[in-house]
Design an enzyme around this catalytic site. Sequence first.
Site, PDB file in Angstrom:
ATOM      1  N   HIS A 117      -1.576  -1.653   6.780  1.00 45.00           N
ATOM      2  CA  HIS A 117      -2.240  -0.741   5.943  1.00 45.00           C
ATOM      3  C   HIS A 117      -1.007   0.038   5.146  1.00 45.00           C
ATOM      4  O   HIS A 117      -1.224   0.983   4.469  1.00 45.00           O
ATOM      5  CB  HIS A 117      -3.260   0.324   6.641  1.00 45.00           C
ATOM      6  CG  HIS A 117      -4.343  -0.536   6.986  1.00 45.00           C
ATOM      7  ND1 HIS A 117      -5.356   0.061   7.742  1.00 45.00           N
ATOM      8  CD2 HIS A 117      -4.939  -1.636   6.387  1.00 45.00           C
ATOM      9  CE1 HIS A 117      -6.177  -0.825   8.108  1.00 45.00           C
ATOM     10  NE2 HIS A 117      -6.075  -1.989   7.257  1.00 45.00           N
ATOM     11  N   CYS A 128       2.934  -0.412 -12.885  1.00 49.25           N
ATOM     12  CA  CYS A 128       3.831  -1.499 -12.802  1.00 49.25           C
ATOM     13  C   CYS A 128       4.158  -2.121 -11.483  1.00 49.25           C
ATOM     14  O   CYS A 128       5.028  -3.002 -11.292  1.00 49.25           O
ATOM     15  CB  CYS A 128       4.991  -1.209 -13.748  1.00 49.25           C
ATOM     16  SG  CYS A 128       6.366  -0.215 -13.006  1.00 49.25           S
TER      17      CYS A 128
END
Length: 247
Positions: A117, A128
């Site tokens: 995670h 980006c």
Amino acid sequence: MVPSAIADLVTAARRITVLTGAGMSAESGVPTFRDAQTGWWARYDPMQLATPEAFDEDPDLVWAWYLRRLQLVRGAQPHSGHHALSSWAVLRPLSIVTQNVDDLHERAGSTVLAHLHGSLAEFRCASCGGTPQRLPELPDEVPERVAPPFCTDCGGRIRPGVVWFGEALPQQPFADAEQAVTDADLVLVVGTSGLVQPAAGLPLRARAAGVPTVELNPTDTALSDYVQHRWRTTAAEGLPRLLELLG
Ligand code: OAD
């Protein structure tokens, strides 16, 4: 006392894979998610803090919450269970697969095979994907809202490097985790409620591959009926007892 069937499996197993969840860090003072009263999700709504939509809607609230958690983890110390796993890896091949976004395993000296995670200490641009060169500085007292910094490349917002609900897990760590649970001689499942997929499917993958599975958790979980053995203990109590078996 370690239940004898579990003791036998641990002493016989050469390669062990340990899947850890938030309960692994609980005795270090890091809250779990779903424990009544103390868990994060008992106090906060995950949909307002741990989804891409929440970040779009209120980035300052989400950013501040992750900074507070990062600060909390930085002040926490690994406990005897974390240390037991790092000592274990010196004696036998041991792979750690964790759902936790803290670095307590690493600070106890372990190498973590897969952080499923992500990590509280990693950041990237929400637009980006670029990683900031400098990590943001943490104020001593993190207020309720803090504006996230902007990406120097594209001007997008910097976000926490964690997996949010509705997002895919990082591919390579998950592939490594799948392999580690199916290649092991024994899988220990420590401190997870087993409610969040796909991580919760890993013990089932192990079992389908014929690998014995053992749960260490103070309470019943969604996985309890599917593992071969259950030990009602905590991470800091149980893991050092297992290490002792290796002499
Ligand atoms: P949960 O909070 O769902 O479950 C924590 C588990 O730890 C429970 O089963 C507790 O009984 C157990 N526990 C509590 N104290 C313990 C102790 N001292 N020793 C051992 N076990 C103990 O946490 P996770 O299963 O890790 O995801 O949650 C999975 C995911 O849900 C998290 O990674 C997070 C969360 O939303 C994301 O943020 C994507």
